[in-house]
Design a protein around this motif. Structure first.
Motif, short mmCIF file in Angstrom:
data_model
loop_
_atom_site.label_atom_id
_atom_site.label_comp_id
_atom_site.label_asym_id
_atom_site.label_seq_id
_atom_site.Cartn_x
_atom_site.Cartn_y
_atom_site.Cartn_z
N ALA A 96 0.78 -1.41 0.04
CA ALA A 96 0.05 0.19 0.23
C ALA A 96 1.16 1.19 0.23
N GLN A 97 2.30 0.86 0.84
CA GLN A 97 2.85 2.39 0.90
C GLN A 97 3.14 2.93 -0.26
N LEU A 98 3.90 1.07 -1.06
CA LEU A 98 4.18 1.71 -3.27
C LEU A 98 3.12 2.17 -3.77
N ARG A 99 2.15 1.48 -3.53
CA ARG A 99 1.63 2.16 -4.09
C ARG A 99 1.25 3.25 -4.54
N SER A 100 0.64 3.98 -3.02
CA SER A 100 0.65 5.88 -2.82
C SER A 100 2.12 6.68 -3.15
N LYS A 101 2.56 5.57 -2.92
CA LYS A 101 4.94 6.33 -3.42
C LYS A 101 4.34 6.83 -4.61
N TYR A 102 4.06 5.88 -5.82
CA TYR A 102 3.90 6.11 -7.45
C TYR A 102 2.25 6.14 -8.01
N GLN A 103 2.16 6.12 -6.76
CA GLN A 103 0.50 7.23 -7.83
C GLN A 103 0.35 8.39 -8.50
N GLY A 104 -0.02 7.71 -9.55
CA GLY A 104 -0.62 9.27 -11.07
C GLY A 104 0.42 8.72 -11.56
N LEU A 105 1.80 8.11 -11.39
CA LEU A 105 2.19 7.85 -12.74
C LEU A 105 1.45 7.42 -14.03
N GLU A 106 2.32 8.39 -15.02
CA GLU A 106 1.71 7.52 -16.25
C GLU A 106 2.47 6.10 -16.72
N PRO A 107 1.74 5.59 -17.13
CA PRO A 107 2.63 4.46 -17.60
C PRO A 107 3.07 4.25 -18.71
N GLU A 108 4.33 3.30 -18.63
CA GLU A 108 4.82 3.21 -19.02
C GLU A 108 5.26 2.25 -20.27
N PHE A 109 3.87 0.99 -20.34
CA PHE A 109 4.06 0.05 -21.13
C PHE A 109 2.65 0.36 -21.16
N SER A 110 2.47 -0.64 -22.63
CA SER A 110 0.88 -0.86 -22.50
C SER A 110 0.53 -1.73 -22.25
N ASP A 111 0.80 -2.25 -21.66
CA ASP A 111 -0.02 -3.94 -21.31
C ASP A 111 1.55 -3.66 -19.40
N ASP A 112 0.81 -2.07 -18.86
CA ASP A 112 1.03 -2.06 -17.70
C ASP A 112 0.39 -2.57 -16.36
N ASP A 113 -0.41 -2.84 -16.59
CA ASP A 113 -1.58 -3.49 -15.49
C ASP A 113 -1.27 -5.31 -15.74
N MET A 114 -0.67 -5.85 -14.87
CA MET A 114 -0.60 -7.16 -15.23
C MET A 114 -1.43 -7.85 -14.77
N ASN A 115 -2.33 -7.70 -13.85
CA ASN A 115 -3.68 -8.40 -13.42
C ASN A 115 -4.21 -8.97 -14.61
N ALA A 116 -4.08 -8.15 -15.47
CA ALA A 116 -5.10 -8.17 -16.69
C ALA A 116 -5.50 -9.44 -17.67
N SER A 117 -3.59 -10.05 -17.11
CA SER A 117 -3.11 -11.10 -17.42
C SER A 117 -3.29 -12.62 -16.85
N LEU A 118 -3.63 -12.52 -15.86
CA LEU A 118 -4.16 -13.54 -14.42
C LEU A 118 -5.46 -14.26 -14.90
N PRO A 119 -5.26 -15.44 -15.06
CA PRO A 119 -6.25 -16.29 -15.27
C PRO A 119 -7.61 -16.36 -14.66
N GLU A 120 -8.93 -16.05 -15.08
CA GLU A 120 -9.86 -16.05 -13.62
C GLU A 120 -10.07 -16.84 -12.43
N GLN A 121 -9.39 -18.02 -12.85
CA GLN A 121 -9.37 -19.09 -12.10
C GLN A 121 -8.32 -18.77 -10.79
N ASP A 122 -7.50 -17.83 -11.53
CA ASP A 122 -6.25 -17.36 -10.64
C ASP A 122 -6.52 -15.82 -9.31
#
Length: 200
Positions: free
Chosen positions: A53-79
């Motif tokens: 939570a501290q790290l997310r807060s520290k880097y909140q608002g950063l412009e994404p450098e990667f097109s697939d920035d949020d890796m949660n989208a790549s997680l299978p539904e079961q995970d």
């Protein structure tokens, strides 16, 4: 008594400067005490959640450098249903660690396996290149160049140096450079020459 947390182990009657775990302390005067009355400490999960939570807060608002920035989208539904998630985006990982740790490890594994083509893909593709740090030390205290030189992979040594890996860095354990490692490998003449050409 049910025990559900960390404790403090010490010998009653022992001074702070005495060595704690020596057989000489197992006497009738120095009894082993387990103190479970100390205030309960954070569990691993609590500490992990707090630090993430501290790290997310520290880097909140950063412009994404990667097109697939949020890796949660790549997680299978079961995970996802099991509660798995990536606590940081790729951009946040890059800011905190200087690389994306999973990509750094993949890069290092391919390098160690001698896959020049994959190393060149990482170095030649801007998106892949910014996910790794060529001068990052691993848990063994070595950089990717140290590993390549140690394994006598002259072609990969050349590619790393061309990609701006620093051949003058010393490892964190023995203080050796990549050239030292290359010289110690019996069949690393190409690696030695590549490093010497840069250094001289």
């Amino acid at each position: 008594m049910a025990y559900a947390g960390d404790s403090v182990v010490y010998y009653e009657g022992v001074r702070a400067e005495d060595p704690l775990l020596s057989f000489g302390l197992h006497t009738s005067v120095n009894q082993l005490i387990v103190d479970v009355t100390e205030k309960q400490k954070e569990s691993f999960r609590q500490r992990y959640e707090r630090e993430a939570a501290q790290l997310r807060s520290k880097y909140q608002g950063l412009e994404p450098e990667f097109s697939d920035d949020d890796m949660n989208a790549s997680l299978p539904e079961q995970d996802r249903k099991r509660g798995w998630q990536y606590p940081l985006t790729k951009t946040q990982q890059k800011k905190e660690f200087g690389c994306i740790p999973a990509e750094q490890q993949r890069f290092l594994w391919r390098l160690q396996d001698g896959h020049l083509d994959i190393v060149e893909d990482y170095l030649g593709n801007p998106k892949m290149r910014k996910s790794v740090d060529l001068n990052r030390y691993d848990a063994e205290g070595l950089t990717p160049l140290h590993h390549a030189a140690k394994l006598g992979r002259g072609d990969i040594v050349k590619a790393l140096i061309a990609g701006n890996a620093d051949p003058l860095l010393r490892d964190k354990v023995h203080g050796c450079t990549a050239l030292d490692y290359a010289k110690s490998h019996g069949e690393a003449a190409e690696a030695v020459k590549a490093i010497q050409n840069f250094v001289v």
